[in-house]
Motif scaffolding. Structure first.
Motif, PDB file in Angstrom:
ATOM      1  N   LEU A  72     -21.479 -42.664  34.720  1.00 41.50           N
ATOM      2  CA  LEU A  72     -22.535 -43.084  33.799  1.00 41.50           C
ATOM      3  C   LEU A  72     -22.104 -42.830  32.354  1.00 41.50           C
ATOM      4  N   PRO A  73     -22.107 -43.853  31.490  1.00 40.71           N
ATOM      5  CA  PRO A  73     -21.752 -43.636  30.078  1.00 40.71           C
ATOM      6  C   PRO A  73     -22.735 -42.680  29.402  1.00 40.71           C
ATOM      7  N   ASP A  74     -22.229 -41.869  28.500  1.00 41.48           N
ATOM      8  CA  ASP A  74     -23.052 -40.852  27.837  1.00 41.48           C
ATOM      9  C   ASP A  74     -23.734 -41.450  26.612  1.00 41.48           C
ATOM     10  N   GLU A  75     -24.739 -42.288  26.841  1.00 44.90           N
ATOM     11  CA  GLU A  75     -25.505 -42.898  25.767  1.00 44.90           C
ATOM     12  C   GLU A  75     -26.526 -41.900  25.228  1.00 44.90           C
ATOM     13  N   ASP A  76     -27.086 -42.202  24.047  1.00 44.43           N
ATOM     14  CA  ASP A  76     -28.176 -41.389  23.504  1.00 44.43           C
ATOM     15  C   ASP A  76     -29.342 -41.355  24.489  1.00 44.43           C
ATOM     16  N   VAL A  77     -29.941 -40.196  24.630  1.00 42.70           N
ATOM     17  CA  VAL A  77     -31.134 -40.057  25.469  1.00 42.70           C
ATOM     18  C   VAL A  77     -32.302 -40.754  24.783  1.00 42.70           C
ATOM     19  N   LEU A  78     -33.073 -41.529  25.544  1.00 39.21           N
ATOM     20  CA  LEU A  78     -34.257 -42.209  25.025  1.00 39.21           C
ATOM     21  C   LEU A  78     -35.492 -41.713  25.775  1.00 39.21           C
ATOM     22  N   LEU A  79     -36.600 -41.547  25.048  1.00 35.96           N
ATOM     23  CA  LEU A  79     -37.837 -41.135  25.698  1.00 35.96           C
ATOM     24  C   LEU A  79     -38.309 -42.167  26.714  1.00 35.96           C
ATOM     25  N   GLU A  80     -37.897 -43.431  26.511  1.00 36.16           N
ATOM     26  CA  GLU A  80     -38.337 -44.512  27.393  1.00 36.16           C
ATOM     27  C   GLU A  80     -37.469 -44.650  28.641  1.00 36.16           C
ATOM     28  N   ARG A 120     -40.189 -29.885  21.024  1.00 34.98           N
ATOM     29  CA  ARG A 120     -39.770 -28.503  20.844  1.00 34.98           C
ATOM     30  C   ARG A 120     -39.452 -28.217  19.380  1.00 34.98           C
ATOM     31  N   VAL A 121     -39.547 -26.947  19.046  1.00 34.10           N
ATOM     32  CA  VAL A 121     -39.219 -26.464  17.704  1.00 34.10           C
ATOM     33  C   VAL A 121     -38.240 -25.317  17.854  1.00 34.10           C
ATOM     34  N   LEU A 122     -36.991 -25.540  17.442  1.00 35.84           N
ATOM     35  CA  LEU A 122     -35.983 -24.496  17.504  1.00 35.84           C
ATOM     36  C   LEU A 122     -36.015 -23.681  16.213  1.00 35.84           C
ATOM     37  N   PRO A 123     -36.136 -22.367  16.309  1.00 36.38           N
ATOM     38  CA  PRO A 123     -36.162 -21.555  15.090  1.00 36.38           C
ATOM     39  C   PRO A 123     -34.821 -21.598  14.360  1.00 36.38           C
ATOM     40  N   ALA A 124     -34.875 -21.338  13.070  1.00 33.99           N
ATOM     41  CA  ALA A 124     -33.661 -21.342  12.260  1.00 33.99           C
ATOM     42  C   ALA A 124     -32.716 -20.219  12.709  1.00 33.99           C
ATOM     43  N   THR A 125     -31.427 -20.502  12.628  1.00 31.10           N
ATOM     44  CA  THR A 125     -30.394 -19.509  12.935  1.00 31.10           C
ATOM     45  C   THR A 125     -29.406 -19.484  11.775  1.00 31.10           C
ATOM     46  N   LYS A 126     -28.392 -18.642  11.891  1.00 36.53           N
ATOM     47  CA  LYS A 126     -27.383 -18.587  10.832  1.00 36.53           C
ATOM     48  C   LYS A 126     -26.502 -19.834  10.842  1.00 36.53           C
ATOM     49  N   TRP A 127     -26.620 -20.641  11.917  1.00 33.83           N
ATOM     50  CA  TRP A 127     -25.838 -21.877  11.991  1.00 33.83           C
ATOM     51  C   TRP A 127     -26.636 -23.107  11.592  1.00 33.83           C
ATOM     52  N   ALA A 128     -27.950 -23.047  11.681  1.00 34.39           N
ATOM     53  CA  ALA A 128     -28.740 -24.259  11.468  1.00 34.39           C
ATOM     54  C   ALA A 128     -30.150 -23.914  10.999  1.00 34.39           C
ATOM     55  N   GLU A 129     -30.777 -24.888  10.342  1.00 34.04           N
ATOM     56  CA  GLU A 129     -32.171 -24.755   9.931  1.00 34.04           C
ATOM     57  C   GLU A 129     -33.089 -25.016  11.120  1.00 34.04           C
ATOM     58  N   GLU A 130     -34.371 -24.742  10.918  1.00 34.52           N
ATOM     59  CA  GLU A 130     -35.351 -25.023  11.963  1.00 34.52           C
ATOM     60  C   GLU A 130     -35.278 -26.503  12.340  1.00 34.52           C
ATOM     61  N   GLN A 131     -35.337 -26.758  13.638  1.00 35.59           N
ATOM     62  CA  GLN A 131     -35.153 -28.136  14.112  1.00 35.59           C
ATOM     63  C   GLN A 131     -36.295 -28.556  15.030  1.00 35.59           C
ATOM     64  N   HIS A 132     -36.762 -29.775  14.842  1.00 39.22           N
ATOM     65  CA  HIS A 132     -37.813 -30.365  15.680  1.00 39.22           C
ATOM     66  C   HIS A 132     -37.205 -31.497  16.505  1.00 39.22           C
ATOM     67  N   ASP A 133     -37.492 -31.497  17.803  1.00 39.74           N
ATOM     68  CA  ASP A 133     -36.962 -32.520  18.705  1.00 39.74           C
ATOM     69  C   ASP A 133     -38.044 -33.004  19.657  1.00 39.74           C
ATOM     70  N   ASP A 134     -38.104 -34.315  19.862  1.00 39.68           N
ATOM     71  CA  ASP A 134     -38.820 -34.871  20.997  1.00 39.68           C
ATOM     72  C   ASP A 134     -37.809 -35.087  22.109  1.00 39.68           C
ATOM     73  N   GLY A 135     -38.234 -34.903  23.328  1.00 37.86           N
ATOM     74  CA  GLY A 135     -37.303 -35.068  24.424  1.00 37.86           C
ATOM     75  C   GLY A 135     -37.995 -35.081  25.762  1.00 37.86           C
ATOM     76  N   ILE A 136     -37.202 -34.950  26.812  1.00 35.28           N
ATOM     77  CA  ILE A 136     -37.693 -34.992  28.190  1.00 35.28           C
ATOM     78  C   ILE A 136     -37.341 -33.685  28.874  1.00 35.28           C
ATOM     79  N   LEU A 137     -38.347 -33.039  29.435  1.00 35.63           N
ATOM     80  CA  LEU A 137     -38.135 -31.813  30.206  1.00 35.63           C
ATOM     81  C   LEU A 137     -38.054 -32.188  31.679  1.00 35.63           C
ATOM     82  N   ILE A 138     -36.950 -31.841  32.316  1.00 33.69           N
ATOM     83  CA  ILE A 138     -36.811 -32.114  33.751  1.00 33.69           C
ATOM     84  C   ILE A 138     -36.730 -30.804  34.516  1.00 33.69           C
ATOM     85  N   GLN A 139     -37.282 -30.809  35.711  1.00 33.11           N
ATOM     86  CA  GLN A 139     -37.248 -29.644  36.593  1.00 33.11           C
ATOM     87  C   GLN A 139     -36.833 -30.112  37.979  1.00 33.11           C
TER      88      GLN A 139
END
Length: 304
Positions: A72-80, A120-139
């Motif tokens: 499977l080609p590693d394309e960008d993940v889409l919410l759809e 999700r909201v990832l808190p800021a670290t010494k490597w990156a600023e706070e980041q907001h992402d929409d995505g898909i949670l799988i279990q």
């Protein structure tokens, strides 16, 4: 597992999420999910189950997914990408993957999958600023291994590990970078497997039927008051319609199996997704209906 078991397993999960052990386990795992930037409480899970579309995947479709996921080609993940926003999927039989832990030599079985959209909201670290992402949670889910585990979850199927978050707008391989959270190699494999099944389920090679809940199931669901008696979408492999009339000369061959002819991925424009996405090209399945399906890895290629 049979298609009609899907609703029973889903009902068992609803009972589990409403139980005291589930609340206690969620409290233990809350910190791990908080580090990933989102909540995954029993309440969140139960809300998703109430509106999740039900799926049952037949063995033939699983064999195709096992063969296709490796290329499977590693394309960008889409919410759809998933066939529905919230989903509860049961496999007719499990597949296995080898654990990436070098000290573990076991093949781990998986026979079900749940998913839902998450922000999700990832808190800021010494490597990156706070980041907001929409995505898909799988279990992913797997068969229980002991009677004690079956009693604990109240189901022949149990969650395997923690849920995995796939950020939208990024290739799956980038999900292992520091900026957007870590992903273990086996987690990347399972995410790719989920994406392969979602892709195949929405393509012409899949035939999707529906199975309604029977009367005892409807009564159990009504008593639970949590899960609607929604139909189960049965995903099977579509057979190619034979062409030509009965007067054509035929040759009888005693085949020992069925096989997939020319399986490969190709990029194609998807109007629903408004993007070029991989499509699995499966010309046809040959061989007698009563013979096992044989999928050979060597027929799978990636064409640009």
């Amino acid at each position: 597992m049979r298609p009609e078991e899907t609703l029973d397993i889903k009902l068992a999960f609803a009972g589990w999420f409403a139980s005291k052990p589930a609340a206690e386990l969620a409290e233990m795992e809350a910190e791990a999910y908080a580090k990933q930037g989102f909540s995954n409480s029993p309440h969140d899970e139960l809300d998703s189950l109430r509106i999740a579309q039900n799926y049952w995947v037949a063995p033939d479709m699983l064999r195709i997914a096992e063969a296709a996921q490796e290329s499977l080609p590693d394309e960008d993940v889409l919410l759809e990408e998933p066939p529905s926003n919230h989903g509860f999927l049961v496999l007719a039989e499990p597949f296995t993957i080898r654990c990436a832990d070098q000290e573990c030599v076991d093949d781990h079985p998986f026979n079900g999958l749940r998913w839902r959209p998450v922000h999700r909201v990832l808190p800021a670290t010494k490597w990156a600023e706070e980041q907001h992402d929409d995505g898909i949670l799988i279990q992913w889910m797997g068969p229980v291994v002991s009677e004690e585990e079956r009693q604990f979850f109240g189901s022949p199927v149990a969650p395997v590990g923690n849920g995995m978050f796939m950020p939208a707008g990024r290739p799956l391989q980038m999900a292992k970078s520091v900026e957007i959270g870590a992903m273990r190699p086996e987690s990347a494999v399972l995410c790719r497997f989920a994406r392969t099944m979602w892709t195949l389920m929405q393509q012409p090679l899949a035939a999707v039927g529906e199975l309604e809940a029977d009367r005892p199931q409807r009564k159990r669901l009504q008593r639970a008051g949590q899960i609607p008696a929604a139909p189960v979408a049965i995903v099977t492999l579509r057979r190619k319609t034979a062409k030509g009339g009965s007067n054509e000369e035929t040759q009888v061959v005693e085949w020992s199996h069925r096989w997939v002819v020319r399986g490969h991925w190709r990029r194609q424009w998807h109007p629903r997704l408004q993007a070029h996405r991989p499509i699995w090209i499966n010309e046809h399945v040959k061989g007698p209906d009563d013979k096992p399906l044989l999928v050979r890895e060597k027929v799978i290629t990636w064409r640009r």
